[in-house]
Design an enzyme around this catalytic site. Structure first.
Site, PDB file in Angstrom:
ATOM      1  N   GLY A  18     -24.009  -6.371 -37.142  1.00 58.60           N
ATOM      2  CA  GLY A  18     -23.352  -7.473 -36.445  1.00 58.60           C
ATOM      3  C   GLY A  18     -22.679  -8.497 -37.330  1.00 58.60           C
ATOM      4  CG  ASN A  20     -16.622  -7.328 -38.177  1.00 53.13           C
ATOM      5  OD1 ASN A  20     -15.628  -7.909 -38.602  1.00 53.13           O
ATOM      6  ND2 ASN A  20     -17.052  -6.174 -38.676  1.00 53.13           N
ATOM      7  CE  LYS A  98     -24.293   6.476 -28.408  1.00 57.06           C
ATOM      8  NZ  LYS A  98     -24.605   7.907 -28.393  1.00 57.06           N
ATOM      9  CG  ASN A 114     -12.888  -0.574 -32.667  1.00 57.89           C
ATOM     10  OD1 ASN A 114     -14.011  -1.046 -32.840  1.00 57.89           O
ATOM     11  ND2 ASN A 114     -12.455   0.490 -33.323  1.00 57.89           N
ATOM     12  CG  HIS A 116     -10.719   1.957 -38.014  1.00 58.01           C
ATOM     13  ND1 HIS A 116     -11.679   2.860 -37.583  1.00 58.01           N
ATOM     14  CD2 HIS A 116     -10.087   2.545 -39.051  1.00 58.01           C
ATOM     15  CE1 HIS A 116     -11.612   3.951 -38.339  1.00 58.01           C
ATOM     16  NE2 HIS A 116     -10.649   3.789 -39.231  1.00 58.01           N
ATOM     17  CG  ASP A 157     -10.198   4.920 -34.607  1.00 53.71           C
ATOM     18  OD1 ASP A 157     -10.766   3.940 -34.094  1.00 53.71           O
ATOM     19  OD2 ASP A 157     -10.764   5.700 -35.394  1.00 53.71           O
ATOM     20  CD  GLU A 186     -14.464  -4.351 -41.228  1.00 47.83           C
ATOM     21  OE1 GLU A 186     -15.158  -4.510 -40.209  1.00 47.83           O
ATOM     22  OE2 GLU A 186     -14.685  -3.442 -42.054  1.00 47.83           O
TER      23      GLU A 186
END
Ligand code: GRF
Length: 212
Positions: A18, A20, A98, A114, A116, A157, A186
């Site tokens: 966690g 981020n 997931k 998201n 990446h 993605d 990030e």
């Protein structure tokens, strides 16, 4: 979320430590995300650090996994009901391991992002997660890598890119040293991306999870 204003109710989904999510909370604490409220944290992993971080802040934190349900449909129904219950109108995936069920993607079209740890569209897709991403970047002899925040659609993605930031790849990098350098950016770009969302700079046209 209403146009020109105010609060985006974000659910953060994660499976692990966690960091981020913590960076997002830090940005909120610093007053840099006035339009973002964390409504809920969801994890498929009951021992995920991200749940602990949320609980320590009094943020609702739920362990929700398909394994708790008879079938995918029951899981999806429970997930959507939960999102509706907490007034969620946006999802930020932060280390969620997931696939988001396609019905959830449909209900929240263009309202799921998201992060990446590479410069998509390179080094994305199946098998490209965690340290494997950085191994692949080094194996390909890349001289830059970075991080990408992107919209989540049904293709892994491949959704529209919201923000990217580069970092250099150094000749003596290991996957771990590169991962650490990427993680720093990030933590910069995820809060920045959420700020764009809250400022209405992404085309997000609906609010809250409707009845389904
Ligand atoms: C990050 O590297 C992110 O890019 C990837 O999973 C990792 C999650 O790390 N999707 P954390 O749980 O936010 O620390």
């Amino acid at each position: 979320m209403e146009n020109g204003s105010l609060m985006v109710n974000v659910a953060v989904f994660g499976s692990g430590r966690g960091s981020n999510f913590q960076a997002i909370l830090n940005a909120i604490d610093a007053g840099n995300l006035p339009g973002v409220r964390i409504a809920l944290v969801v994890s498929n992993n009951s021992s995920a650090g991200i749940l602990e971080i949320a609980r320590s802040r009094g943020i609702p934190a739920l362990h929700l996994s398909e394994k708790q349900f008879q079938d995918e449909r029951s899981f999806v129904d429970a997930l959507l009901a939960t999102l509706q219950q907490y007034g969620v109108d946006f999802i930020a995936l932060a280390g969620y391991m997931k696939m988001v069920p396609s019905k959830v993607i449909k209900v929240l079209r263009n309202r799921i992002v998201n992060i990446h740890p590479a410069l998509l569209p390179k080094f994305g897709g199946k098998g490209m997660y965690g340290i494997h991403v950085h191994e692949a970047v080094l194996a390909a002899g890349e001289v830059v890598s970075g991080a990408t925040v992107h919209v989540v659609n049904e293709e892994y993605d491949r959704g529209a890119i919201v923000l990217q930031r580069q970092v250099p790849v150094r000749p003596d990098d290991t996957p771990e040293t590169l991962a650490a350098r990427v993680l720093l950016v990030e933590h910069e770009i995820y809060p920045e991306a959420l700020r764009l969302v809250a400022e209405g700079k992404l085309p997000l046209d609906k609010r809250s999870v409707p009845n389904h």
